[in-house]
Design an enzyme around this catalytic site. Structure first.
Site, mmCIF file in Angstrom:
data_model
loop_
_atom_site.group_PDB
_atom_site.id
_atom_site.type_symbol
_atom_site.label_atom_id
_atom_site.label_comp_id
_atom_site.label_asym_id
_atom_site.label_seq_id
_atom_site.Cartn_x
_atom_site.Cartn_y
_atom_site.Cartn_z
ATOM 1 N N ARG A 49 1.173 -1.088 0.035
ATOM 2 C CA ARG A 49 -0.097 0.353 0.285
ATOM 3 C C ARG A 49 0.646 1.080 0.275
ATOM 4 N NH1 ARG A 49 -3.909 -1.835 5.176
ATOM 5 N NH2 ARG A 49 -4.099 -3.848 4.545
ATOM 6 N N ASP A 51 0.447 5.579 1.342
ATOM 7 C CA ASP A 51 -0.641 6.563 2.545
ATOM 8 C C ASP A 51 -1.020 7.768 1.382
ATOM 9 O OD1 ASP A 51 0.347 5.122 4.861
ATOM 10 O OD2 ASP A 51 2.049 5.546 4.628
ATOM 11 N N TYR A 109 11.757 4.098 -3.257
ATOM 12 C CA TYR A 109 11.247 5.062 -2.752
ATOM 13 C C TYR A 109 11.899 6.346 -2.839
ATOM 14 C CZ TYR A 109 7.397 2.592 -0.650
ATOM 15 O OH TYR A 109 5.783 2.031 -0.536
ATOM 16 N N ARG A 193 9.373 8.005 5.665
ATOM 17 C CA ARG A 193 8.749 8.778 6.116
ATOM 18 C C ARG A 193 9.101 9.838 7.573
ATOM 19 N NH1 ARG A 193 2.611 9.351 5.410
ATOM 20 N NH2 ARG A 193 2.807 11.457 6.495
#
Lengths: 240, 240
Positions: A49, A51, A109, A193
């Site tokens: 997933r 966010d 990422y 993050r």
């Protein structure tokens, strides 16, 4: 027949990859579009997933269908019917044993921080309104590379392993941006993050460089910096 | 005291500069924010309106207030209270005779067309899914320069002059974009998007190059191309 779909999306207007009680997820839109094209109910399994507000340049999912369209026909049909903020990039036929989540070997990422606030880019990059020390941020970023227990940087989910290998953890500076690249065999929820937030706090002088070692050694979540904003985060690539 | 405010905005989430029955305009947000800061009702007069979805890099307005704050204090307060998609760039004290609409001498608009669809830029650039002939578009763009009756390219409003002088009408090509620049003593409603739409139709081979001369000579609105999308248009600068 099982298909592997690579796709990009702008996460701005979604509640995340998965639909939530309070709003639409990218998965629902994708499944509805695939089902409409195939004229049968299709469900997708994604690599993982993302966010709310997080973007993807190369998310991957698989789906099964009795509709044996060519890959090119799927691609064209998807880009005709998907909304403007989701784009199909590639469709290929895969073995029935292929699994988009279980068979992930690596993910990449990137996290983008703008040096100046640009109101036209506010949903697509983070902005930190403080001077940042690039050299110390590079050191902090480098410290994360390798195999560690990243529990301190993630949200712990019971029975899920928290030891991950970060193959690449790097930071580059351009005239206008700081760009982080993280490649790992897996990521915990909020891990990127949380790492970026901690590195930024080190770059601002709010946290000492040594905090990285402390969090990696003691898995102490109370030491991490503020979770950085979702708009700077992009799932760039998934490897199998 | 009269102030001149220069500001930028992302027009994506507004019904245009002016509020409409069906949605909020930038003007309303600006007036409410100024009024809140000054603690008195403030109205603004802008250099002109922009349409729904059109952006500004350097829109200008004036407003009167009894609140004699410094220009820097205004700037800071505005950027604290304005939403993230509107930014104050400059505040200066002007003579009470200054008028943000009547005293405009020149305005600059830019129009940005992307060569490839970028889902992250879809609200901030136009995309034309056809091959375009750059050389013929440059010729078409150049033909518009000078003093002409632009009625054929605009929406006619009674008693408003339709003869304008286009000081600059140019097109440049980058690896990724086509960028139009138009500088004139004034623009009719839809004039830039109508000119760009016509030039694009010429670039696609849908209209002949000569259509520009015909529209300028006969003010024939039926000959113009499709009005181009608002998301590519930016009000860049206003001169007094």
């Amino acid at each position: 027949m099982r298909y592997k779909l690579t796709f990009a999306y702008d996460g701005t207007d979604y509640q995340g990859f998965q639909s939530q009680k309070n709003g639409l997820g990218i998965q629902t839109v994708l499944e509805e579009t695939l089902s409409k094209i195939a004229k049968e109910k299709i469900e997708v399994v994604a690599s993982g997933r993302t966010d709310k507000g997080v973007h993807a340049l190369g998310q991957v999912c698989h789906f099964d269908t009795l509709n044996k369209m060519s890959c090119n026909a799927w691609l064209r049909a998807l880009n005709t019917y998907l909304p403007n903020d989701i784009a199909a990039l590639d469709v290929e036929v895969v073995d029935d044993a292929f699994h988009a989540r279980f068979h992930v070997t690596k993910k990449c990422y990137v996290y983008v921080i703008a040096k100046d606030y640009n109101l036209f880019r506010r949903h697509h990059e983070a902005y930190i309104p403080y001077p940042l020390d690039f050299e110390v941020m590079v050191e902090a970023t480098k410290k994360l590379e390798g195999t560690h227990d990243f529990k301190g940087f993630g949200v712990y989910v019971e029975h899920k392993p928290t030891i991950k290998t970060l193959f690449q953890s790097s930071l580059e500076e351009t005239d206008t941006h700081y760009i982080f690249t993280f490649i790992a065999d897996g990521f915990l929820k909020y891990m990127v993050r949380s790492m970026v937030g901690t590195i930024v706090d080190i770059g601002r002088g709010k946290l000492p460089l040594s905090v990285i070692d402390i969090i990696l050694e003691n898995q102490d979540r109370t030491k991490v910096g503020k979770t950085s904003a979702p708009e700077g985060l992009y799932l760039k690539q998934v490897w199998y």
